[in-house]
Motif scaffolding. Sequence first.
Motif, PDB file in Angstrom:
ATOM      1  N   ASP A 127       0.453 -10.813  31.658  1.00  0.00           N
ATOM      2  CA  ASP A 127       0.583 -10.012  30.439  1.00  0.00           C
ATOM      3  C   ASP A 127       1.844 -10.330  29.635  1.00  0.00           C
ATOM      4  N   GLY A 128       2.657 -11.265  30.103  1.00  0.00           N
ATOM      5  CA  GLY A 128       3.827 -11.656  29.306  1.00  0.00           C
ATOM      6  C   GLY A 128       5.119 -11.687  30.059  1.00  0.00           C
ATOM      7  N   ALA A 129       5.108 -11.322  31.332  1.00  0.00           N
ATOM      8  CA  ALA A 129       6.355 -11.352  32.095  1.00  0.00           C
ATOM      9  C   ALA A 129       6.864 -12.770  32.301  1.00  0.00           C
ATOM     10  N   LEU A 130       5.972 -13.778  32.173  1.00  0.00           N
ATOM     11  CA  LEU A 130       6.397 -15.173  32.312  1.00  0.00           C
ATOM     12  C   LEU A 130       7.381 -15.573  31.205  1.00  0.00           C
ATOM     13  N   ASP A 131       7.310 -14.897  30.095  1.00  0.00           N
ATOM     14  CA  ASP A 131       8.204 -15.237  28.979  1.00  0.00           C
ATOM     15  C   ASP A 131       9.616 -14.712  29.184  1.00  0.00           C
ATOM     16  N   GLU A 132       9.783 -13.882  30.202  1.00  0.00           N
ATOM     17  CA  GLU A 132      11.107 -13.357  30.530  1.00  0.00           C
ATOM     18  C   GLU A 132      11.527 -13.922  31.878  1.00  0.00           C
ATOM     19  N   PRO A 133      12.275 -15.008  31.911  1.00  0.00           N
ATOM     20  CA  PRO A 133      12.589 -15.700  33.175  1.00  0.00           C
ATOM     21  C   PRO A 133      13.189 -14.827  34.257  1.00  0.00           C
ATOM     22  N   PRO A 134      14.182 -13.980  33.987  1.00  0.00           N
ATOM     23  CA  PRO A 134      14.696 -13.163  35.106  1.00  0.00           C
ATOM     24  C   PRO A 134      13.634 -12.265  35.716  1.00  0.00           C
ATOM     25  N   LEU A 135      12.852 -11.646  34.831  1.00  0.00           N
ATOM     26  CA  LEU A 135      11.792 -10.757  35.339  1.00  0.00           C
ATOM     27  C   LEU A 135      10.704 -11.552  36.042  1.00  0.00           C
TER      28      LEU A 135
END
Length: 611
Positions: free
Chosen positions: A407-415
């Motif tokens: 859902d988009g967590a891949l776009d936030e590297p730390p997360l």
Amino acid sequence: MRGVRMFRSIQIKLILMVLLLILIAVQLIGVYFISTMKNSLITSFTNNLNTQANLLTTYLSRPNLSSDNKDESAQPGTDANLSALVDNFSAISRAEIQVLDAGGKVLATSNPSQQSYIGRKNTSLLVSRALQGVRDNEEEIIDEDNTRNKVIAKPVISNGKTVGAIYIVASMKELYQTMEGINRIFVSATLIALGLTAILGVLLAGTITSPIKTLTRQATAVAEGRFNERVPVFGKDEIGQLSVAFNDMTDRLSDALSINEEEKEKLSSILANMSDGVLATDELGRVIITNRRAREMLGFAELKDGMTLSEALDIEKEPIAETLQGKESSLLLNRDLEEQEEELFFRVTLTPIRRRDKGVAGAIAVLQDVTEMEKLEQSRREFVANVSHELRTPLTTIKSYAEALDDGALDEPPLADRFVGVIRSETERMIRLVTDLLHLSRFDSHRNQLRRQKTDLTEMLEEVVDRFSFQLRQKAITVSVKVDNKQKTAWLDRDGIDQVLDNLVSNAIKYTLDGGSIDISAKPNEARQLAIAIKDTGIGIPKKDLNRIFERFYRVDKARSRNMGGTGLGLSIAREIVRAHGGSITLESEANVGTVVTVLLPIMSEGSETA
């Protein structure tokens, strides 16, 4: 009553029967003989008198009584020749003889006391008939002295004319005295014959009744269970054949009873040693036979007399009634007995007892202890539920984090890195769980083969401590290793025992507070077993959980164990590995004091499978 009982004896009956037969035969013969003898004597006596009478009439038919040759004034009674003739004949026949003229007057008589009768008329009917020319005139009379006499009257015929008659009276006293003598002789002979017959009857009856009495005694002995006695055989007659048949019957009966006793002993032994309980009832449902196992399962020392099967099993009467009507059924019952720590489950199979031509004569209840089966079934259900639960949690976590990444967590590297780490952790947990399950599956199917090798115990235990050195330093736990000098090496599967020790040491570290201690020791015991003990000063295990601590997926503190990364299968795997070595594992624990886990392994030499 004693006399009545005496006549019930077959010997007395035989003797009486023979005596009666002899008595009847003798009486019949005696009656016939005496009657014939009497008739013969009377006939002979009568014929003799008739012969003498005929002879006398022959003499008298001469002109002696003719009125033509005598003077009418002459006195016949004074005729000396006539008196002499009468006396001579009377002397021969010893009878009283009277000579009568044609008018019936007495001319002469042989009885001196009746000389006054001469010239008188004899009015006897026989004389009248004789004077009328009738020849056969005779009768028997009884005189005043009660003496029987024979009377004969014969006509005297001269030149075809009745000129007079003779009248003879002969006493039959001697004849009847002779008959009485014969009767006495016959009676005496009869009594002697009966006496001899009785004696012979006793002897002969004894030859019959003695074997019968012997047979009776032997029959009583057989009825009392004494089969070693035998009936003597005295001959080949019917009684001898009966004795032989009775002895043969005794042998056959003894063999049959022996076989029956053996079968009964076998049945009793089978019933007593059966792992299943057995109860048998009569046609009314009352318990008549039980075995020891049935009483143990039902919690009875002894069943009360008259107790019904429904009361013994503590169930309704309907199933028992249906069984007594010929229907088979099966029930599953559970009992919570006082002496048993856990609930018992057993299956009851009710079967009717049928007899030929008599229908249902009772019922048999077979009690099978299915407690272990129920426990295994319950364990299987819990195992499936636990596996499902253990797999569902990480799978749900992985799915949730994967969806979050999508859902988009891949776009936030730390997360994204944190989510991938969680997915990796849960995946590793699932791999550990599946690996443990595979280990257990191999042990359950006996496919896990041990690779025994000579192992240095000190080295093995120190390596275990080294593998957990980081965790030990983190919690400041001190460890001591002690190996008895008498047993420095052992033949065992190094990889398997390493896995057991890793699991036990890991648990000890997890549940030991910071600053605690763990003692690891190895030494032989009195039973020639290697005892490896891991003792900690941890929080301990509650007593209620000790019996289930080795069950699969069982956790004392489920939330804490799961958070520590445990699968709940470690102790189960450890137990299976130790069992594969032929050993056992025990656990002793006290809350807030510590736990001691002891692994007992058989001490084996190289190339052997036993100690």
